[in-house]
Scaffold this active site. Structure first.
Site, PDB file in Angstrom:
ATOM      1  CB  SER A 107      -0.830  -0.142   1.257  1.00  0.00           C
ATOM      2  OG  SER A 107      -0.153  -0.256   2.508  1.00  0.00           O
TER       3      SER A 107
ATOM      4  N   GLY B 141      -1.931  -4.203   1.723  1.00  0.00           N
ATOM      5  CA  GLY B 141      -2.095  -5.485   2.608  1.00  0.00           C
ATOM      6  C   GLY B 141      -0.970  -6.521   2.141  1.00  0.00           C
TER       7      GLY B 141
ATOM      8  CG  ASN C 273       1.402  -4.665   4.789  1.00  0.00           C
ATOM      9  OD1 ASN C 273       1.009  -3.923   5.712  1.00  0.00           O
ATOM     10  ND2 ASN C 273       1.306  -4.575   3.545  1.00  0.00           N
TER      11      ASN C 273
ATOM     12  CG  ASP D  98      -2.702   5.264   7.986  1.00  0.00           C
ATOM     13  OD1 ASP D  98      -1.782   6.274   7.898  1.00  0.00           O
ATOM     14  OD2 ASP D  98      -3.051   4.647   7.088  1.00  0.00           O
TER      15      ASP D  98
ATOM     16  CG  HIS E 285      -0.724   4.185   4.287  1.00  0.00           C
ATOM     17  ND1 HIS E 285      -1.593   3.642   5.120  1.00  0.00           N
ATOM     18  CD2 HIS E 285      -0.614   2.853   3.635  1.00  0.00           C
ATOM     19  CE1 HIS E 285      -1.505   2.092   5.280  1.00  0.00           C
ATOM     20  NE2 HIS E 285      -0.644   1.717   3.893  1.00  0.00           N
TER      21      HIS E 285
END
Length: 241
Positions: free
Chosen positions: A63, A100, A128, A209, A212
C-alpha cells in the site's frame, strides 16, 4: 598610360572585385553548411533520452507504493514517472502495488504482476511483514525468491529497504533490518535503504493512520529516491540509445 590600357585595367579590377565577393560568399555558405551538418550529426549521435523508446518499469509493492488513500496521480509510481520525465527519462510505468501485501504475497503474484517485456522492477515489500511480526526468515526467503526469479528473466531490479518498528524488540529489528542490505549485496542489485526516508513518523507528511504518506509525503519520497532510480535506469537507457 594609354586610355585603352586604363579601360582594360579598370575592367580587370572590377572583375577581380566581383570574383573576390563571390569567393567570400561561397566560403561562408560552405562553412555554414558544414556547421549545420555537424550540429545535426552531433544531435543525432547524442540523442534525446525523452525521445527514446520508453523503459517498461513495474513497481512491485504494497500500500505504501500503491497509494492507499490517494488518487492514482498522487501515488508513488505516477509521481516517479513524472519526475523521471522531467529529467528526460521516458518510462512506461505499471503500479503493481497491492494494499496489505507481504513479501510472500508479492512472490506469489510475481508472474502476473510483472508481465513479459518488463525491463525494470522496483521492489518495495516487507512493511506489512514487519507490522505483523512475521518471522524475518520468511520475509528474507520470499524476497530472495523474487530477486532470483526476476534475475532469471533478465529483468533489472532495484530493492527498497524497510525498517522494523521498535515494538517487537531489538532482536527482531536486527534480524529484519539486515534482510535488505544483505540481499542487495548478495544479488548485486541497486539498493535504496529505507523507502520512507524523510517521511516516516512525520505527522505532516502522513495520513491520519500515521503510516501512509500524503501527496506531500510522496513528493519527499520521490525526491529522495530519484537519484538512485536514475542511476538504476542509466544502463538500460544506454542500451536503447
Amino acid at each position: 598610360m594609354s586610355r585603352s590600357y586604363g579601360t582594360f585595367a579598370g575592367a580587370v579590377e572590377r572583375r577581380l572585385s566581383a570574383f573576390a565577393h563571390i569567393l567570400v560568399l561561397t566560403t561562408a555558405l560552405t562553412a555554414a553548411a558544414a556547421f549545420t551538418g555537424a550540429a545535426v550529426a552531433g544531435e543525432a549521435k547524442s540523442g534525446n533520452k525523452s525521445d527514446a523508446k520508453p523503459v517498461k518499469m513495474v513497481v512491485l509493492g504494497d500500500s505504501l507504493s500503491a497509494g492507499l488513500g490517494l488518487s492514482a496521480a498522487d501515488a508513488f509510481p505516477a509521481k516517479l514517472q513524472k519526475a523521471l520525465k522531467d529529467k528526460g527519462i521516458n518510462v512506461e510505468m505499471t503500479n503493481a502495488g497491492v494494499s496489505g501485501d507481504t513479501a510472500s504475497g508479492g512472490r506469489d503474484r510475481l508472474d502476473w504482476s510483472v508481465p513479459e517485456g518488463t525491463q525494470a522492477v522496483i521492489v518495495e515489500l516487507g512493511a506489512n511483514d514487519a507490522l505483523r511480526g512475521t518471522d524475518p526468515a520468511v520475509t528474507r526467503a520470499a524476497l530472495s525468491d523474487i530477486l532470483t526469479r526476476l534475475k532469471a528473466r533478465n529483468i533489472a531490479v532495484m530493492l527498497c529497504g524497510m525498517l522494523a518498528p521498535p515494538n517487537y524488540g531489538r532482536d527482531y529489528a536486527d534480524r529484519f533490518n539486515t534482510i535488505y542490505p544483505d540481499l542487495a549485496k548478495s544479488f548485486s542489485v541497486p539498493f535504496y535503504p529505507f523507502f520512507l526516508d524523510g517521511v516516516a513518523a512525520d505527522a505532516k507528511l502522513n495520513q491520519a493512520d500515521g503510516i501512509h504518506p500524503t501527496p506531500q509525503g510522496v513528493d519527499i519520497i520521490v525526491k529522495n529516491i530519484l537519484p538512485t532510480v536514475e542511476a538504476f535506469l542509466g544502463p538500460l537507457i544506454g542500451q536503447r540509445s
